[in-house]
Design an enzyme around this catalytic site. Structure first.
Site, PDB file in Angstrom:
ATOM      1  N   HIS A 146       0.284   0.237  -9.935  1.00 57.25           N
ATOM      2  CA  HIS A 146      -0.628  -0.535  -9.069  1.00 57.25           C
ATOM      3  C   HIS A 146      -1.245  -1.698  -9.854  1.00 57.25           C
ATOM      4  CE1 HIS A 146      -3.204  -0.114  -5.206  1.00 57.25           C
ATOM      5  NE2 HIS A 146      -3.059  -1.389  -5.548  1.00 57.25           N
ATOM      6  N   GLU A 148      -2.033   8.211  -6.204  1.00 55.65           N
ATOM      7  CA  GLU A 148      -2.020   7.466  -7.459  1.00 55.65           C
ATOM      8  C   GLU A 148      -2.962   8.106  -8.472  1.00 55.65           C
ATOM      9  OE1 GLU A 148      -2.833   3.356  -6.572  1.00 55.65           O
ATOM     10  OE2 GLU A 148      -0.981   3.106  -5.441  1.00 55.65           O
ATOM     11  N   ARG A 197       0.848  -1.190   0.000  1.00 49.11           N
ATOM     12  CA  ARG A 197       0.000   0.000   0.000  1.00 49.11           C
ATOM     13  C   ARG A 197       0.883   1.239   0.000  1.00 49.11           C
ATOM     14  NH1 ARG A 197      -3.366  -2.377  -1.788  1.00 49.11           N
ATOM     15  NH2 ARG A 197      -5.440  -2.939  -1.053  1.00 49.11           N
TER      16      ARG A 197
END
Length: 318
Positions: A282, A263, A234
Site C-alpha cells: 500500500h 493489510e 482499494r
C-alpha cells in the site's frame, strides 16, 4: 476549538504543527487505536485529524463536541459516513495529494508484469541466465489497456500508457465521471464486460464502495489467458480467493496488487507463493513530496474549519 490528531504513524507532525502555529492554534497528538480509546480521550475535541482509528455510530454518539474529521488520505473506509452525517459531523479527506505517484506505481507494476521483470530477476539471482524463461512477452504498442475508473488517477494512468502506444479503453463504475479530463479523446469508453474480454492489461482506479468483489470468479473466466490485472485502488475490489484460482489455473497471466482486503496480507496467503503475482505494501501514494503535501493539506483543511472558512474537501453533506 480543540484539535486532536486521533492517531498517526508518521515520523513526526512538524508540518502540521507549523501550520497550526502560524494560525495561533493548538494541535494535540494522541495515539488512539480502538473505539474505547477515542471515546475516552477525545471528549473535548471539536476537530479530529484521523488516520486509522475507527469512527462508527457508537463513537459519534459518545463524542457530542465533535464537528469535523479530516482524514489523512483519500479513502474514508474507517469512518461511518452515514453515522457522521446523522450526528452532524463533517468528514473531509485529501483526494489530490498522490495522483501522479499512484499512476506511476500502476505503470511500474504493469511493466514489471508485462516484461516479466520480477520473475526474471529471481531466476537470474538463482543462477539461471535464459531469456526464454520470459516467453511470451508482447509489444506494448499492440496491447489494449483497460482502465476501470477515469478520475484523477485513472486519467493520469491513461496518459502514461497511451504514451507507450497502447490502445486505451475504459469503463466508469460511476457514470458521473466528475474528474474526467475531456481532452483524453484517445480513450474509448466501453461496457464492463467488453473491457474485461478485450483488454490485455486491466488497471483498477475506482472507489471500493461501488465495486466490492467486482473482479470475481465469473469475471476472471471472461478475461484473456494472456491478460494481467493491476489494483492500486482499494482492497476488496478483487476477490483474492478467486484471483488465486485464476492465477493458479492460468486463466490469467499475472496480477499485481498494492492493496489487499486485509493489510498486511497474511504471510501464509497462497497468492504469495505464485511467481506471476506481485504485491507491494500500500505504497503507491508515496513520494517525499506527496507525503509532505498530504500533511500540509490535512492541517490546512482543519484550520479552514476552525476559522470558519470554506472547506476544500468535504465528503459528506451536512
Amino acid at each position: 476549538m480543540k484539535v486532536i490528531i486521533s492517531d498517526c504513524d508518521h515520523a513526526d507532525i512538524e508540518i502540521e504543527q507549523s501550520i497550526f502555529k502560524e494560525n495561533e492554534l493548538l494541535l494535540v497528538l494522541q495515539q488512539n487505536q480502538t473505539e474505547e480509546d477515542l471515546i475516552q480521550n477525545c471528549q473535548e475535541a471539536s476537530v479530529i485529524i484521523n488516520q486509522y482509528a475507527p469512527f462508527n455510530e457508537r463513537v459519534f454518539a459518545k463524542l457530542p463536541n465533535l464537528k469535523l474529521i479530516v482524514r489523512y488520505g483519500v479513502g474514508v473506509n474507517n469512518i461511518d459516513l452515514q453515522a457522521a452525517t446523522k450526528y452532524g459531523v463533517q468528514v473531509c479527506n485529501v483526494p489530490d495529494y498522490g495522483t501522479h505517484e499512484v499512476a506511476d506505481h500502476a505503470l511500474a507494476l504493469m511493466l514489471a508484469l508485462t516484461r516479466k521483470i520480477t520473475k526474471m530477476e529471481r531466476l537470474v539471482k538463482a543462477g539461471e541466465w535464459d531469456y526464454q524463461a520470459s516467453i511470451p512477452i508482447y509489444r506494448h504498442s499492440e496491447q489494449i489497456v483497460g482502465i476501470i475508473g477515469v478520475g484523477r488517477i485513472g486519467s493520469e494512468f491513461a496518459k502514461k500508457v497511451h504514451a507507450l502506444g497502447c490502445k486505451v479503453i475504459a469503463h466508469d463504475i460511476s457514470a458521473e465521471r466528475k474528474n474526467y479530463d475531456s481532452s483524453l479523446s484517445f480513450i474509448e469508453f466501453v461496457e464492463f464486460e467488453q473491457l474485461v474480454e478485450q483488454a490485455d492489461i486491466i488497471s483498477i482506479h475506482c472507489p471500493s464502495d461501488q465495486a466490492m468483489n467486482l473482479f470475481d470468479e465469473n469475471v476472471f473466466k471472461k478475461m484473456k489467458p494472456t491478460s494481467f490485472l493491476i489494483n492500486v485502488s482499494r482492497g476488496g475490489i478483487v476477490d483474492e480467493d478467486a484471483l488465486y484460482e485464476a492465477l493458479a489455473s492460468n486463466k490469467i497471466a499475472g496480477a499485481a496488487l498494492d492493496v489487499a482486503l486485509k493489510e498486511p496480507m497474511d504471510s501464509d496467503s497462497p497468492l504469495l507463493a505464485l511467481d506471476q503475482f506481485i504485491l507491494t505494501p500500500h505504497m503507491a501514494w508515496y513520494s517525499e513530496q506527496a507525503a509532505q503535501e498530504l500533511k500540509r493539506k490535512v492541517a490546512q483543511e482543519a484550520v479552514r474549519y476552525v476559522k470558519n472558512e470554506e472547506l476544500h474537501y468535504p465528503v459528506n453533506k451536512i
